[in-house]
Structure formats: C-alpha cells, structure tokens
Design a protein around this motif. Structure first.
Motif, short mmCIF file in Angstrom:
data_model
loop_
_atom_site.label_atom_id
_atom_site.label_comp_id
_atom_site.label_asym_id
_atom_site.label_seq_id
_atom_site.Cartn_x
_atom_site.Cartn_y
_atom_site.Cartn_z
N GLY A 1 52.18 -112.26 104.58
CA GLY A 1 51.41 -113.56 104.04
C GLY A 1 51.86 -115.04 104.82
O GLY A 1 52.16 -115.54 105.42
N HIS A 2 51.11 -116.06 103.75
CA HIS A 2 51.11 -117.49 103.53
C HIS A 2 51.97 -117.61 101.92
O HIS A 2 51.76 -117.11 101.28
CB HIS A 2 50.18 -117.92 104.45
N VAL B 1 55.30 -115.90 106.48
CA VAL B 1 56.44 -115.44 106.17
C VAL B 1 56.27 -114.22 105.97
O VAL B 1 55.61 -113.26 105.44
CB VAL B 1 56.52 -116.04 105.09
N ALA B 2 57.51 -113.14 106.18
CA ALA B 2 57.51 -112.11 106.23
C ALA B 2 58.64 -111.97 105.27
O ALA B 2 59.61 -112.18 105.20
CB ALA B 2 57.71 -111.47 107.10
N VAL B 3 58.41 -110.82 104.51
CA VAL B 3 59.77 -109.58 103.65
C VAL B 3 59.79 -108.65 103.71
O VAL B 3 59.01 -107.77 103.44
CB VAL B 3 59.73 -110.50 102.08
N ALA C 1 64.85 -115.20 100.87
CA ALA C 1 64.11 -113.54 101.50
C ALA C 1 62.86 -114.04 102.40
O ALA C 1 62.59 -113.30 103.35
CB ALA C 1 63.35 -112.85 100.53
N LEU C 2 62.85 -115.04 103.13
CA LEU C 2 61.27 -115.12 103.40
C LEU C 2 61.46 -115.84 105.02
O LEU C 2 63.08 -116.52 105.24
CB LEU C 2 60.72 -116.73 103.61
N ALA C 3 61.44 -114.80 105.90
CA ALA C 3 61.37 -115.01 107.31
C ALA C 3 59.71 -115.55 107.95
O ALA C 3 59.26 -115.38 107.75
CB ALA C 3 61.45 -113.03 108.53
N ARG C 4 60.26 -116.44 108.64
CA ARG C 4 58.80 -117.22 109.62
C ARG C 4 58.35 -116.53 110.39
O ARG C 4 59.17 -115.85 111.36
CB ARG C 4 59.32 -118.61 109.77
N ILE C 5 57.10 -115.79 110.25
CA ILE C 5 56.23 -115.58 111.17
C ILE C 5 55.66 -116.15 112.07
O ILE C 5 55.67 -117.24 112.65
CB ILE C 5 54.91 -114.78 110.91
N ILE D 1 52.10 -112.62 116.00
CA ILE D 1 52.37 -111.66 115.34
C ILE D 1 51.68 -111.50 114.99
O ILE D 1 50.88 -112.76 113.76
CB ILE D 1 53.68 -111.77 114.91
N ALA D 2 50.60 -110.84 114.65
CA ALA D 2 49.49 -111.05 113.10
C ALA D 2 49.71 -110.60 112.34
O ALA D 2 50.98 -109.59 112.07
CB ALA D 2 48.34 -110.37 113.62
N ALA D 3 49.29 -110.52 110.69
CA ALA D 3 50.13 -110.51 109.75
C ALA D 3 50.57 -108.67 109.54
O ALA D 3 51.31 -108.32 109.31
CB ALA D 3 49.37 -110.61 108.55
N THR D 4 49.49 -108.07 110.05
CA THR D 4 49.53 -106.07 109.80
C THR D 4 50.29 -106.07 111.36
O THR D 4 50.92 -104.74 111.00
CB THR D 4 47.85 -105.73 110.62
N ASP D 5 51.15 -106.56 112.20
CA ASP D 5 52.19 -106.78 112.53
C ASP D 5 53.53 -107.21 112.14
O ASP D 5 54.48 -106.24 112.40
CB ASP D 5 51.89 -106.55 114.47
N ALA D 6 53.53 -108.23 111.80
CA ALA D 6 54.75 -108.65 110.68
C ALA D 6 55.14 -107.88 109.41
O ALA D 6 56.29 -108.24 109.28
CB ALA D 6 54.46 -110.23 110.29
N GLY D 7 54.46 -107.40 109.20
CA GLY D 7 55.03 -106.48 107.31
C GLY D 7 55.74 -105.31 108.16
O GLY D 7 57.33 -104.99 107.85
N PRO D 8 55.28 -104.71 109.21
CA PRO D 8 56.29 -103.33 109.92
C PRO D 8 57.34 -103.88 109.93
O PRO D 8 58.55 -103.27 110.09
CB PRO D 8 55.51 -102.50 110.63
N MET D 9 57.68 -105.03 111.01
CA MET D 9 58.55 -105.51 111.68
C MET D 9 59.59 -105.77 110.65
O MET D 9 60.31 -105.98 110.96
CB MET D 9 58.03 -106.91 112.74
N ALA D 10 59.21 -106.34 109.35
CA ALA D 10 60.67 -106.93 108.66
C ALA D 10 61.28 -105.65 108.52
O ALA D 10 61.91 -106.08 107.37
CB ALA D 10 59.58 -107.50 107.31
N CYS D 11 60.41 -104.71 108.34
CA CYS D 11 61.87 -103.66 107.73
C CYS D 11 61.92 -102.27 108.92
O CYS D 11 62.74 -102.32 109.57
CB CYS D 11 60.75 -102.68 106.82
N ALA D 12 60.86 -101.45 109.33
CA ALA D 12 60.74 -100.69 110.74
C ALA D 12 61.24 -101.58 111.61
O ALA D 12 62.45 -101.37 112.64
CB ALA D 12 59.59 -99.96 111.06
#
Length: 340
Positions: free
Chosen positions: A67-68, A86-88, A133-137, A141-152
C-alpha cells in the motif's frame, strides 16, 4: 466517525467476518499504511486456527501487505513520507535488543513481530506497522504483485541467493505452487541450470514455460534422487513443497557439499539419517523469509528480470472465499485481496 474495514476471525476456526473499526493514529516509530493489496498465504492458517502460541482473537491475518504510507508516527519522518509505496511481509519488525538482533540477524529475532500474529495484519483497509518493517516498492511493480513478493517472493529469492550454488550449477526447486513457481523463475534468472520437481507428467510443460531446463515427475518410476544424480547432482534443492516425504526424497540427489533449503513448512519429521549427510558433507538448512531490505532486493531483482507472481485477486469482502481457495490448493498461484 472515521472508520475502516477489516476481515477478521472472532475465534479459532470461525468464519471470516467484515467489521468496521475506528482509525487510530500510529505511535512513535510506527506508520499507518493504506492497504491496497494483501496476499493470502498458507501460513495465515496458523493464526486463524490458533496453531501458534500467543494468538489473540479477534485475528486479522495477512502478512503480504502492499500500500502507501498514510500517516507518520513520531521519529519516522526522516526516512518516510506520506504517499511512499511500501510493502510489509512476514518480517513485521524486530525488537533490536535480543542477541540475534544485536548480531544484525533481524529475521530470526527472538521477539519477531509478524503481521496477523503480533499486530493486526493486512486483511484490512489500513494497518499500523513498525517503520523498520517497511520495504519500498519500486516503480514497475503493482501493489497486487508487491504483496506476495514480501513473503513468497523474498523467501524463494533469499533462500536461493544464500545457497552455495553459483551460476551454472544445477539447482532443483521442489514444488510448483505459490512458492515454487517463483523459485523456478528466480533460479533461472540467477543463472542456475534449473530443475523443477513436481507430481505428474502434466506439469512438465508449465515448468518449461517458467524457464526450467529440466523437469522431474516425482511420481515416475525413477526415484527423484536418482533422476537428479543422472543430471550430475544438485548443488542446492529449494524445497517449497510442505511434504516431508517429498523433501526427504531429494536428499540423495544432492552433490557433495550440496544444500537442502527447506522453506515448505510442515510439522512432520524428515526421514534423513546422519550417513546421508556425513559421507557427502551435505547440509540441511531451514530458511525463514527475509528482512525489509531483503524484500527490497527481491523486488529490485524482479523488476530487472520481469518476474511477477501468478495471482488471482478478490475484493476484501471475499476474504473468506480467497482463504478457502488458498487452503484447497486450487489457487493459481497466490490469492490476493484488494481494497478497491
């Protein structure tokens, strides 16, 4: 009243419900994030089912948050600004004072803060998270891709780059699901001769589409270890499948000083005997996700090589449906909730 919606579980094994909560201000060292997307990870079941100690209900799961920044808490203004993307992930902050933290090994912090466990997760329109905990996106990279990138994403990328394998080495990825499909893409991009291992001959074409150089059907007559040795032996096996028998079957496919990297979480014991490790100096390593910086590295590498998770999106209102599809194993391959 200024409110936002969350998808919560009121008690262990209870269904999801959408409720409204009053918006709170972030405290010192925290930021409030306007959530745009949040991946649904199999690990969320550990919180929904109270399978881990200290789970407090109601639970709002979700540790693949993108998100942001909406509001800054005291002490965060020098590094972050409103509107920053950002992503968490699983790494939701560390304590900074335990021995691993003092050694700089934050991902194994003894008091690790995991969204959905330590504090409300990302199945919500807003979440308050520690600034560390914040990583800059990055752009691209769209938010819908960045979410899974933060774990998987970070788990597979980081697991491979910390392995003993070097470009040109044979590397196998066990499993072609939510973790494995990314693992194959990263392994190919890192320059490894990549082997995909999964159940059934029908997945061979998909493995090749991901870029794998070889495919091993784990249900075939030739044992997995023998098939790996026929290719020269794997310098590393990234075990993404949460199946101890399948993981065990790869061990004798490792070359000398090869490494088995376990990221598929299961409580079942591995059937490995000491001689399998000692005689060929093999290593078994458990790998846990990555820090916020590791997530940034993962996303930067993904932009460079045009790697994206394969996702299915659902609105927050359909959190229950998305969660059940993840549990059933029918998602292709990461379910992602969006807030619209």
């Amino acid at each position: 009243m200024n409110t936002y919606r969350v998808a919560q579980v009121a008690a262990a094994d209870q269904p999801f419900e959408i409720v409204e909560r009053e918006v709170e201000r972030p405290g010192p060292g925290q930021v409030r994030i306007a959530v745009e997307a949040c991946g649904v990870c199999h690990s969320d079941a550990m919180f929904v089912n109270a399978a881990l100690p200290g789970v407090r209900f109601p639970v709002v799961p979700g540790h693949e948050i993108a998100g942001h920044v909406e509001e800054l808490g005291e002490g965060t203004q020098e590094q972050w600004q409103q509107g920053d993307r950002v992503a968490v992930g699983w790494f939701g902050g560390s304590c900074h004072h335990c021995t691993p933290c003092r050694q700089g090994d934050f991902i194994v912090c003894e008091n690790l803060k995991v969204p959905g466990w330590t504090y409300d997760g990302g199945f919500a329109e807003k979440v308050i998270a520690p600034a560390d905990a914040l990583a800059r996106i990055p752009d691209g990279i769209a938010a819908t891709d960045a979410g899974p990138m933060a774990c998987a994403g970070v788990t597979t990328f980081n697991g491979l780059r910390r392995s003993p394998a070097r470009p040109g080495d044979l590397v196998a990825v066990l499993g072609l699901g939510g973790l494995g499909h990314l693992g194959v893409r990263y392994a190919v991009a890192m320059g490894f001769e990549t082997v995909a291992i999964a159940r059934g001959a029908g997945k061979a074409d998909f493995a090749k589409q991901l870029g794998a150089h070889h495919y091993i059907d784990s249900t075939a007559d030739t044992p997995v270890a023998e098939a790996l040795q026929s290719l020269g032996g794997a310098r590393a096996v990234l075990a993404t499948a949460a199946n101890s028998d399948a993981i065990t079957a790869t061990v004798d496919g490792l070359t000398h000083r090869g490494e088995l990297i376990v990221i598929g979480a299961t409580a079942d014991a591995l059937g490995i005997n000491p001689a399998q490790l000692i005689m060929r100096a093999r290593t078994v390593r458990g790998h846990a996700s990555g820090t916020a910086q590791d997530i940034q590295d993962t996303m930067a590498f993904s932009v460079l090589h045009d790697i994206h998770p394969m996702i299915e999106t659902r609105p927050l209102d359909q959190a229950a449906e998305a969660y059940q599809k993840m549990l059933s194993g029918t998602a292709r391959f990461r379910m992602v909730l969006t807030t619209g």
